[in-house]
Design a protein around this motif. Structure first.
Motif, mmCIF file in Angstrom:
data_model
loop_
_atom_site.group_PDB
_atom_site.id
_atom_site.type_symbol
_atom_site.label_atom_id
_atom_site.label_comp_id
_atom_site.label_asym_id
_atom_site.label_seq_id
_atom_site.Cartn_x
_atom_site.Cartn_y
_atom_site.Cartn_z
ATOM 1 N N THR A 8 0.807 -1.225 0.000
ATOM 2 C CA THR A 8 0.000 0.000 0.000
ATOM 3 C C THR A 8 0.839 1.273 0.000
ATOM 4 O O THR A 8 0.299 2.361 -0.185
ATOM 5 C CB THR A 8 -0.934 0.023 1.224
ATOM 6 O OG1 THR A 8 -0.147 -0.131 2.411
ATOM 7 C CG2 THR A 8 -1.959 -1.098 1.145
ATOM 8 N N LEU A 9 2.160 1.154 0.194
ATOM 9 C CA LEU A 9 3.024 2.328 0.323
ATOM 10 C C LEU A 9 4.278 2.205 -0.528
ATOM 11 O O LEU A 9 4.746 1.099 -0.811
ATOM 12 C CB LEU A 9 3.468 2.505 1.781
ATOM 13 C CG LEU A 9 2.426 2.861 2.832
ATOM 14 C CD1 LEU A 9 3.043 2.762 4.210
ATOM 15 C CD2 LEU A 9 1.862 4.246 2.581
ATOM 16 N N SER A 10 4.820 3.351 -0.890
ATOM 17 C CA SER A 10 6.118 3.389 -1.561
ATOM 18 C C SER A 10 6.723 4.771 -1.350
ATOM 19 O O SER A 10 6.142 5.639 -0.707
ATOM 20 C CB SER A 10 5.981 3.076 -3.050
ATOM 21 O OG SER A 10 7.262 2.915 -3.640
ATOM 22 N N ALA A 11 7.905 4.960 -1.902
ATOM 23 C CA ALA A 11 8.552 6.273 -1.980
ATOM 24 C C ALA A 11 8.870 6.486 -3.449
ATOM 25 O O ALA A 11 9.485 5.620 -4.088
ATOM 26 C CB ALA A 11 9.829 6.292 -1.141
ATOM 27 N N TRP A 12 8.464 7.651 -4.007
ATOM 28 C CA TRP A 12 8.616 7.841 -5.438
ATOM 29 C C TRP A 12 8.568 9.317 -5.764
ATOM 30 O O TRP A 12 8.347 10.160 -4.891
ATOM 31 C CB TRP A 12 7.511 7.067 -6.164
ATOM 32 C CG TRP A 12 7.766 6.804 -7.632
ATOM 33 C CD1 TRP A 12 6.945 7.138 -8.673
ATOM 34 C CD2 TRP A 12 8.888 6.130 -8.229
ATOM 35 N NE1 TRP A 12 7.486 6.721 -9.870
ATOM 36 C CE2 TRP A 12 8.683 6.098 -9.628
ATOM 37 C CE3 TRP A 12 10.042 5.563 -7.712
ATOM 38 C CZ2 TRP A 12 9.591 5.531 -10.515
ATOM 39 C CZ3 TRP A 12 10.957 4.996 -8.589
ATOM 40 C CH2 TRP A 12 10.722 4.978 -9.966
ATOM 41 N N ASN A 13 8.779 9.652 -7.044
ATOM 42 C CA ASN A 13 8.795 11.066 -7.407
ATOM 43 C C ASN A 13 7.384 11.572 -7.712
ATOM 44 O O ASN A 13 6.539 10.855 -8.239
ATOM 45 C CB ASN A 13 9.762 11.339 -8.567
ATOM 46 C CG ASN A 13 9.252 10.865 -9.901
ATOM 47 O OD1 ASN A 13 8.383 11.492 -10.493
ATOM 48 N ND2 ASN A 13 9.782 9.747 -10.385
ATOM 49 N N LEU A 14 7.153 12.821 -7.338
ATOM 50 C CA LEU A 14 5.820 13.413 -7.408
ATOM 51 C C LEU A 14 5.259 13.419 -8.822
ATOM 52 O O LEU A 14 4.075 13.135 -9.036
ATOM 53 C CB LEU A 14 5.867 14.840 -6.848
ATOM 54 C CG LEU A 14 4.558 15.625 -6.895
ATOM 55 C CD1 LEU A 14 3.481 14.932 -6.076
ATOM 56 C CD2 LEU A 14 4.778 17.054 -6.393
ATOM 57 N N GLN A 15 6.086 13.753 -9.818
ATOM 58 C CA GLN A 15 5.575 13.848 -11.183
ATOM 59 C C GLN A 15 4.962 12.531 -11.645
ATOM 60 O O GLN A 15 3.845 12.506 -12.171
ATOM 61 C CB GLN A 15 6.685 14.249 -12.160
ATOM 62 C CG GLN A 15 6.153 14.395 -13.580
ATOM 63 C CD GLN A 15 7.231 14.495 -14.643
ATOM 64 O OE1 GLN A 15 8.392 14.192 -14.390
ATOM 65 N NE2 GLN A 15 6.863 14.911 -15.835
ATOM 66 N N ASP A 16 5.673 11.423 -11.459
ATOM 67 C CA ASP A 16 5.164 10.144 -11.937
ATOM 68 C C ASP A 16 3.922 9.702 -11.170
ATOM 69 O O ASP A 16 3.021 9.069 -11.732
ATOM 70 C CB ASP A 16 6.248 9.071 -11.848
ATOM 71 C CG ASP A 16 7.287 9.212 -12.952
ATOM 72 O OD1 ASP A 16 7.069 10.039 -13.860
ATOM 73 O OD2 ASP A 16 8.312 8.515 -12.911
ATOM 74 N N ILE A 17 3.843 10.035 -9.889
ATOM 75 C CA ILE A 17 2.641 9.716 -9.117
ATOM 76 C C ILE A 17 1.435 10.438 -9.712
ATOM 77 O O ILE A 17 0.374 9.842 -9.941
ATOM 78 C CB ILE A 17 2.821 10.111 -7.637
ATOM 79 C CG1 ILE A 17 3.922 9.270 -6.986
ATOM 80 C CG2 ILE A 17 1.503 9.947 -6.873
ATOM 81 C CD1 ILE A 17 4.334 9.755 -5.610
ATOM 82 N N LEU A 18 1.584 11.735 -9.978
ATOM 83 C CA LEU A 18 0.475 12.524 -10.530
ATOM 84 C C LEU A 18 0.122 12.064 -11.938
ATOM 85 O O LEU A 18 -1.062 12.004 -12.309
ATOM 86 C CB LEU A 18 0.838 14.002 -10.517
ATOM 87 C CG LEU A 18 0.985 14.636 -9.125
ATOM 88 C CD1 LEU A 18 1.457 16.085 -9.244
ATOM 89 C CD2 LEU A 18 -0.318 14.573 -8.354
#
Length: 353
Positions: A237-247
């Protein structure tokens, strides 16, 4: 007689060549075709999301139709690009390196892998976002944040800061993009080490932190697509990632993703572009100049959630309202230590927490 025949033959050859090039009349159309036919293929190694790279190249070939069918894109992780360009130094296969962290591009510059230039946009750029010798240029800023499945968790339930990821309730709930090949993940993990040791002299507390994170990590995803699928299927349910790719994934692919801006701050990467030394310098320069076109940058900010390294006149609503909290990160320190730190993590911490 023999001399007259030779002169006549030479004249016929010149006339034939002129006709073949369109020089026999009808304006400049034939010359344009000849120029287009002579354009070299442009090979781009990119860590950009495929939606972004496809859109930009389509816009580029629309403006420069002579490049239509002559641009080849290879999508790789940022670290994979560095390693590939490094391996191909004696016989470069790429012309453009597009999408690399500041520390990766700086390593490429130091190893003489990148060509120096002074494009028109360089004078508008903050010196901290470009190489002093013109070998790479920052295109966008990438905040690294906490990512979560918003069908499995509400914003209130999601972790609020990096240390929250170590709590027992998240055991086996975290999915991480395999770190070694990813510029994004290398930067996040190096930043977590630096939080514990700002000058980089004592990485052990950071290693201990990452070991606790590894204990809560249920799986490592081989690539971004694998990460998105695992998270969307609630294999975690969780990760760490870059904002652009999430959006991008949330708004363009309807993925169930939300994000948290960590309370202590988000590492903000400078992500950039460079021409590969020994490659197609003309094509690389044209592509880099195009990438900094004002309209293109505004469109990429609005539709593809990019934060331009050079300010745009009008920011889209999402960017104007972004509550960005940068983490205090010394990228020079990270650049000097990242390889050692990530190699240690890969051999001594991964799957051992």
């Amino acid at each position: 007689m023999r001399r007259r025949l030779l002169l006549a033959g030479a004249l016929a050859t010149v006339l034939a060549a002129g006709t073949a090039c369109g020089g026999g009349g009808g304006g400049g159309g034939g010359d344009d075709k000849a120029a287009g036919a002579s354009v070299e293929k442009l090979t781009i190694y990119t860590a950009r999301d495929k939606k972004v790279s496809t859109y930009v190249v389509d816009q580029f070939t629309a403006k420069y139709p002579e490049y239509k069918g002559k641009v080849e894109i290879l999508n790789l992780g940022a670290q994979e690009i560095l390693e590939r360009v490094r391996a191909e130094k004696a016989n470069p296969q790429a012309d453009v390196w597009w999408g690399g962290t500041q520390q990766g591009l700086s390593a490429g510059a130091a190893e003489d892998l990148l060509a120096a230039s002074q494009p028109a946009f360089a004078s508008k750029m903050d010196p901290k976002y470009k190489d002093a010798e013109g070998r790479w240029f920052g295109e966008i800023l990438l905040p690294e944040v906490i990512m979560y499945n918003n069908k499995a968790l509400t914003p209130e339930q999601a972790p609020k800061d990096w240390d929250d990821l170590l709590k027992p309730e998240w055991k086996d709930k975290i999915i991480i993009r395999d770190v070694a090949a990813s510029g994004t993940m290398r930067s996040i993990y190096a930043s977590m080490i630096m939080r514990q040791s700002p000058d980089g002299s004592n990485p052990q507390p950071g290693y201990d932190w990452l070991k606790k994170l590894d204990a809560n990590t249920g799986a490592y995803a081989a690539n971004p697509t694998d990460l998105y699928l695992k998270l969307s299927r609630q294999q975690g349910t969780l990760s760490a990632w870059n904002l652009q790719d999430i959006l991008l994934q949330a708004h363009q692919s309807n993925m169930p993703f939300g994000y948290v801006m960590p309370a202590s701050g988000a590492p903000v990467l400078v992500d950039g572009i460079a021409a590969v030394k020994g490659g197609n310098a003309t094509g690389a320069q044209k592509f880099m100049e195009f990438l900094f076109d004002d309209k293109l940058r505004a469109d990429l900010a609005k539709d593809y959630y990019q934060i331009p390294a050079v300010d745009i006149a009008e920011k889209p609503e999402w960017l104007a309202q972004l509550d960005l909290k940068p983490l205090d990160v010394n990228w020079d320190v990270i650049g000097k230590n990242e390889t050692e730190w990530i190699n240690h993590w890969n051999s001594q911490i991964k799957n051992k927490g």
